[in-house]
Design a protein around this motif. Structure first.
Motif, short mmCIF file in Angstrom:
data_model
loop_
_atom_site.label_atom_id
_atom_site.label_comp_id
_atom_site.label_asym_id
_atom_site.label_seq_id
_atom_site.Cartn_x
_atom_site.Cartn_y
_atom_site.Cartn_z
N UNK A 38 12.95 30.79 6.92
CA UNK A 38 11.73 31.17 6.38
C UNK A 38 11.17 32.46 7.15
N UNK A 39 11.60 32.80 8.17
CA UNK A 39 11.18 33.80 9.10
C UNK A 39 12.17 34.24 10.14
N UNK A 40 11.94 35.49 10.68
CA UNK A 40 12.63 36.09 11.96
C UNK A 40 11.74 36.23 13.12
N UNK A 63 12.33 42.06 6.44
CA UNK A 63 11.37 40.70 5.99
C UNK A 63 10.43 41.35 5.06
N UNK A 64 9.95 42.67 5.00
CA UNK A 64 9.09 43.02 4.04
C UNK A 64 9.59 43.12 2.94
N UNK A 65 10.89 43.29 2.57
CA UNK A 65 11.69 43.50 1.33
C UNK A 65 11.90 42.14 0.66
N UNK A 66 11.41 40.99 1.27
CA UNK A 66 11.82 39.69 0.65
C UNK A 66 10.45 39.13 0.69
N UNK A 67 10.21 38.53 -0.60
CA UNK A 67 8.93 37.53 -0.78
C UNK A 67 9.04 36.25 0.07
#
Length: 252
Positions: A38-40, A63-67
């Motif tokens: 769910x995150x990095x 990360x910004x490119x993925x909802x």
């Protein structure tokens, strides 16, 4: 659901042992997300021993490119710029991660090994926390399971705490008689944080052996795991390692 944020520092550490971009940190971050993380998380340091400013920028864009994907940048807000490392605050304000986890580590520490002493650092942190929140960055403070210190974290303006789990992990590894006492202290800290309106994250040396119990911590929202997950990936592959941690967090 407890979110898994994969810390990519050790991938960067391997990359930095040679010239070039192999392994590619961003590509491995993409694999983790493709597998359901769910995150990095990244922890850039002034000496750039692992994560570099360019990695932070690339991973922020990924990360910004993925909802629904969270990018978490952690580090010491008091560390001075060094070389082409602009300082944590400059890098965070440039890349706008979803969360910034502030950590009280010195430049020469091998790894983070204690939470903030807010009796000493609270006044210095307050304007930093306010600046991050004004930039719409959620602020988490790396904390020991000390109820008074957690109250101070709320007073300083934090949104969440990240409980330092190193002593818990060490107790599990050594099968110490203190395991129950340490875990009870973490549970009390989590409950106290929730009563104050703080979210609860956790991280440091969590692995597939000690995580099944720790996942039952009251109100746990997110864990950041890097070292153990990277080691497990050597044995089972990165995709299978991410899946194993997600299954563990789900109680499967």
């Amino acid at each position: 659901m407890i979110a898994l944020s994969v810390n990519l520092n050790k991938i960067a550490l391997i990359r930095n042992s040679r010239e070039g971009n192999f392994p590619d940190v961003t590509a491995h971050g993409r694999i983790c997300l493709d597998c359901g993380a769910q995150g990095l998380t990244v922890h850039p340091r002034p000496d750039q021993r692992h994560i570099r400013p360019g990695d932070v920028r690339e991973l922020a864009a990924l990360c910004a490119s993925r909802d629904g994907i969270e990018f978490n940048v952690e580090g010491n807000p008091f560390a001075a710029p060094q070389g082409d490392y602009p300082g944590l605050m400059a890098l965070v304000l440039e890349t706008s991660p979803d969360q910034c986890t502030l950590v009280p580590d010195s430049n020469d520490q091998l790894t983070s090994d204690h939470g903030f002493d807010l009796k000493r650092d609270g006044a210095r942190l307050e304007p930093i926390i306010a600046q991050l929140r004004d930039a719409n960055v959620r602020v988490s403070l790396f904390m020991d399971p000390d109820l008074e210190q957690i109250s101070r974290a709320r007073e300083a303006g934090a949104d969440r705490i990240e409980l330092y789990t190193g002593p818990y992990a060490e107790a599990v590894t050594n099968q110490s008689a203190d395991i129950d006492r340490i875990f009870a202290a973490h549970c009390a800290a989590a409950e106290h944080a929730r009563q104050l309106g703080l979210g609860v994250n956790a991280g440091h040396d969590l692995n597939l052996i000690n995580l099944p119990r720790y996942r039952t911590l009251p109100g746990l929202q997110e864990v950041s795991i890097g070292h153990a997950l990277t080691v497990d990936a050597l044995n089972m592959g990165l995709d299978n390692a991410v899946a194993a941690y997600l299954n563990c967090l789900a109680g499967n």
